[in-house]
Enzyme design. Structure first.
Site, PDB file in Angstrom:
ATOM      1  N   PRO B 137       0.815  -1.221   0.000  1.00 42.20           N
ATOM      2  CG  PRO B 137      -0.943  -1.605   1.502  1.00 42.20           C
ATOM      3  CD  PRO B 137       0.348  -2.186   1.017  1.00 42.20           C
ATOM      4  CB  THR B 167      -2.722  -9.224 -11.648  1.00 43.96           C
ATOM      5  OG1 THR B 167      -2.697  -7.837 -11.935  1.00 43.96           O
ATOM      6  CG2 THR B 167      -3.499  -9.962 -12.734  1.00 43.96           C
ATOM      7  CG  PHE B 239      14.069  -5.022  -9.818  1.00 50.18           C
ATOM      8  CD1 PHE B 239      12.769  -4.807  -9.378  1.00 50.18           C
ATOM      9  CD2 PHE B 239      15.018  -4.049  -9.534  1.00 50.18           C
ATOM     10  CE1 PHE B 239      12.421  -3.664  -8.671  1.00 50.18           C
ATOM     11  CE2 PHE B 239      14.678  -2.897  -8.828  1.00 50.18           C
ATOM     12  CZ  PHE B 239      13.379  -2.705  -8.397  1.00 50.18           C
ATOM     13  CG  ASN B 243      14.278  -6.861 -16.278  1.00 52.52           C
ATOM     14  OD1 ASN B 243      13.963  -5.691 -16.471  1.00 52.52           O
ATOM     15  ND2 ASN B 243      15.380  -7.213 -15.637  1.00 52.52           N
ATOM     16  CD  GLN B 282      -5.917  17.774 -46.756  1.00 54.16           C
ATOM     17  OE1 GLN B 282      -5.518  18.667 -46.024  1.00 54.16           O
ATOM     18  NE2 GLN B 282      -5.793  17.826 -48.074  1.00 54.16           N
ATOM     19  CG  ASP B 339     -10.903  13.189 -31.702  1.00 60.18           C
ATOM     20  OD1 ASP B 339     -11.779  13.826 -31.099  1.00 60.18           O
ATOM     21  OD2 ASP B 339     -10.267  13.638 -32.677  1.00 60.18           O
ATOM     22  CD  GLU B 366       4.241  -6.075 -14.404  1.00 58.16           C
ATOM     23  OE1 GLU B 366       5.451  -6.260 -14.238  1.00 58.16           O
ATOM     24  OE2 GLU B 366       3.353  -6.880 -14.098  1.00 58.16           O
ATOM     25  CB  THR B 368       5.131   4.662 -13.090  1.00 56.73           C
ATOM     26  OG1 THR B 368       6.371   5.328 -12.801  1.00 56.73           O
ATOM     27  CG2 THR B 368       4.514   4.113 -11.807  1.00 56.73           C
ATOM     28  CG  PHE B 386      15.312   5.811  -8.919  1.00 60.01           C
ATOM     29  CD1 PHE B 386      14.216   5.626  -9.741  1.00 60.01           C
ATOM     30  CD2 PHE B 386      16.538   5.310  -9.321  1.00 60.01           C
ATOM     31  CE1 PHE B 386      14.347   4.953 -10.941  1.00 60.01           C
ATOM     32  CE2 PHE B 386      16.675   4.628 -10.505  1.00 60.01           C
ATOM     33  CZ  PHE B 386      15.577   4.455 -11.331  1.00 60.01           C
TER      34      PHE B 386
END
Lengths: 246, 390
Positions: B137, B167, B239, B243, B282, B339, B366, B368, B386
């Site tokens: 969290p 997930t 990590f 990947n 166009q 659109d 995964e 940002t 970071f």
């Protein structure tokens, strides 16, 4: 144990754009080739037949090297005997020549039964199955919509349907059935990578048919536009009497 | 409408026969079994269990892994699978990504022989579902500061903490959970039914609605000693998994983009305004040309990255670039497609809004978009940005 020869024809994808150049279909412009859909129903019926009753399948196609794709697709579903019939000097084979070449391969495969589509999706002649039966002296059942491993076949008729049984040798041509060709899985696809395709030629008699040329379908006439509520009765009449959709 | 995949540079001609057969298998399944059902699944907020079964039967779970019942396909084939699945829905691809790259991969690479034999065959067949517990969290982009901890109690480990945005969590049979043991990040396998473990589903999502998202809660969760992944310590473990998942996303996002492009092209050719199809104007052609341009560039990135994964010449920054770029352009393509569809673009008759909403999550999970920029910034300058002392 039954031995079934399944005839798989490679045809342009039914959604492919067909271009005619100098009176001949330009095959190089066809982006995607697939197994003829009615042949897929025949293939699925053969798979179910051998699963239920034992036996094996030989997949046979007639065509240039690109037709290996339909055999590899068959290999991905577990078929190990794969035969492609072709000679590079063959061009515009007529129906008799195709049937003769296929019948030779069926005989070489030692097949008791031949399963194929009722017609191909490109030429639509519907002559291959019956022609092979004639050459082999085999029984022939056409437009089968349901089959089982006991040799019983259901075929639709104008007034309903009829069920027939047949003893081998026999040629069975399939129309659309309830059973779509199953999807392969990765394991089958990996096995197909190692599949060996036997390429055979053969002697075919001289063609009795002269190929004169392809042409594209005539363009559809432009549609008619009706406007306003006054035209409703006329439109309804046309839909009912001409288009026959009401 | 028959799906015509945009492949402007004919890149699929570089696929092997095997990769093409895998593509056609998954594409055919998505056409037949996913697209007719996806809107209902989204509106009901469920991941249809029949999709789990089908993915297992097709044998695409854990695609690039070898042995233990896994397929052993190329990374390009894995990418193609992700692309075709995400043309259906990002939630579907997420299921496959998490199962293969985040749950199966760490067991395959870092697990003991016994763990591999126990879990991998069932996970490859889809009989066992896995999830991956890293994000917490309060720790998303900064997983190194995670709170979840494991204690060695002699004959068992005791886990305490919570994971979020997981997930497959609620429907999983096992979770690969990253927790600190004596201050060092380690991987643990937690099975559904373990004492003190629960995985409540998160609700209220506007995105990835056909995917199960959960919390994982560990409250004095007791697991046997043989459930620790022996082969890795530190952030390298999670990590490494990310990947592979990010690689799959770089392909998958293109599937969503291609679906939106295909819909926009068809719609613009059939929608008549001012007496002509809007495709003849166009401004609309400019939008379509931009979509084609970005999808083609994304495909080139994905293909080259796939070959690099297969020949071992990749670096994590290559994956960051591809994930970041391809999700970014997919989201923008979805917006442009909406659109072009005008008001119709918001309806579930078209795939546009669903893909757009999904891609908002894919842009964030995964790694940002911004974190991938920082990874590339560090690669360019040699200076990490970071964190700093303020």
């Amino acid at each position: 144990m039954v031995e079934i020869a399944v005839l798989l024809k490679q045809v342009p994808d039914t959604n492919a754009k067909i271009v005619v150049v100098n009176g001949r279909v330009d095959e190089s412009a066809i982006a995607s080739w697939v197994t003829s859909p009615y042949d897929e129903y025949a293939f699925e019926a053969a798979l179910q037949h051998t699963e239920a009753a034992g036996g094996s399948i030989t997949a046979i196609t007639l065509g240039p090297a690109r037709a290996d794709k339909v055999l590899k697709d068959a290999a991905a579903l577990g078929v190990t005997k794969l035969v492609r019939i072709w000679q590079d000097d063959w061009q515009d084979l007529d129906s008799n020549q195709v049937q003769s070449a296929l019948a030779n391969a069926v005989t070489a495969a030692g097949a008791d039964l031949v399963y194929c589509g009722k017609q191909s999706a490109d030429r639509n002649q519907g002559s291959t199955g019956p022609g092979i039966a004639e050459i082999l002296g085999a029984a022939c059942i056409t437009e089968v919509s349901e089959s089982d491993s006991a040799g019983s076949y259901l075929r639709p008729t104008a007034s309903g349907s009829e069920r027939v049984t047949v003893s081998s040798p026999a040629v069975v041509t399939f129309t659309k059935t309830q059973n779509e060709l199953r999807r392969p899985n990765v394991r089958g696809i990996m096995m197909a990578k190692r599949a060996q395709i036997e390429v055979v030629g053969g002697d075919v008699s001289a063609s009795q048919v002269n190929f004169n040329g392809h042409s594209s379908p005539a363009q559809k006439p432009p549609g008619k536009t009706y406007e306003g509520s006054d035209s409703v009765p006329e439109v309804v009449g046309l839909l009912r009497d001409e288009a026959k959709v009401l | 409408m028959v799906y015509e995949a945009l492949d402007f540079y004919d890149l699929d001609s570089q696929l092997t026969d095997e990769e093409i057969m895998v593509r056609d298998m998954v594409r055919g399944w998505v056409d037949a079994e996913v697209l007719p059902k996806i809107e209902k699944a989204c509106s009901e907020g469920v991941f249809p269990d029949e999709w789990r079964v089908a993915l297992g039967e097709m044998g695409v779970l854990g695609a690039p892994l070898e042995g233990y019942g896994c397929p052993g396909l190329s990374y390009v084939a894995y990418g193609v699978i992700c692309r075709e699945l995400e043309r259906g829905d990002s939630g579907l691809r997420s299921f496959a990504s998490v199962q293969g790259s985040l749950a199966m991969y760490p067991i395959w690479d870092f697990g003991s022989e016994e763990q591999k034999q126990k879990y991998l065959p069932g996970m490859a067949s889809g009989d066992l579902i896995g999830c991956f517990g890293l994000t917490e969290p309060d720790y998303g982009s900064n997983p190194g500061d995670m709170i979840t901890k494991a204690e060695d109690k002699g004959d068992h480990f005791l886990l305490n903490g919570a994971k979020m945005w997981i997930t497959n969590g609620t429907i999983s049979d096992l979770a690969v959970v990253w927790a600190k043991l004596d201050g060092v990040i380690r991987g643990f396998i937690v099975e559904t039914g373990d004492e003190g473990y629960s995985a409540p589903e998160m609700t209220g999502k506007y995105s990835l609605k056909a995917s199960v998202t959960s919390e994982l809660v560990f409250q004095d969760c007791k697991i046997p000693k043989d459930r620790i992944l022996p082969g890795v310590k530190g952030l390298k473990g999670p990590f490494s998994c990310l990947n592979n998942a990010r690689f799959g996303i770089s392909w998958g996002a293109l599937g969503a983009a291609q679906a939106c492009f295909s819909s926009a092209k068809e719609y613009s050719l059939s929608r008549i305004q001012f007496d002509h199809p809007i495709a003849s104007y166009q401004l609309v052609q400019n939008k379509l040309a931009w979509m084609l341009r970005e999808i083609t560039k994304g495909q080139l990135l994905a293909f080259e990255l796939g070959r690099k994964k297969d020949n071992g010449s990749w670096i994590p920054e290559h994956i960051s670039l591809a994930k970041m770029n391809n999700v970014d352009i997919a989201l923008e393509i979805a917006r442009e497609a909406r659109d072009i569809h005008g008001a119709n673009g918001i309806l579930d008759e078209y795939c546009i809004m669903r893909h757009m909403a999904n891609l908002e999550s894919v842009k964030t999970y995964e790694g940002t978009h911004d974190i991938h920029n920082l990874i590339l910034g560090r690669h360019i300058t040699g200076i990490q940005s970071f964190t700093r002392s303020l």
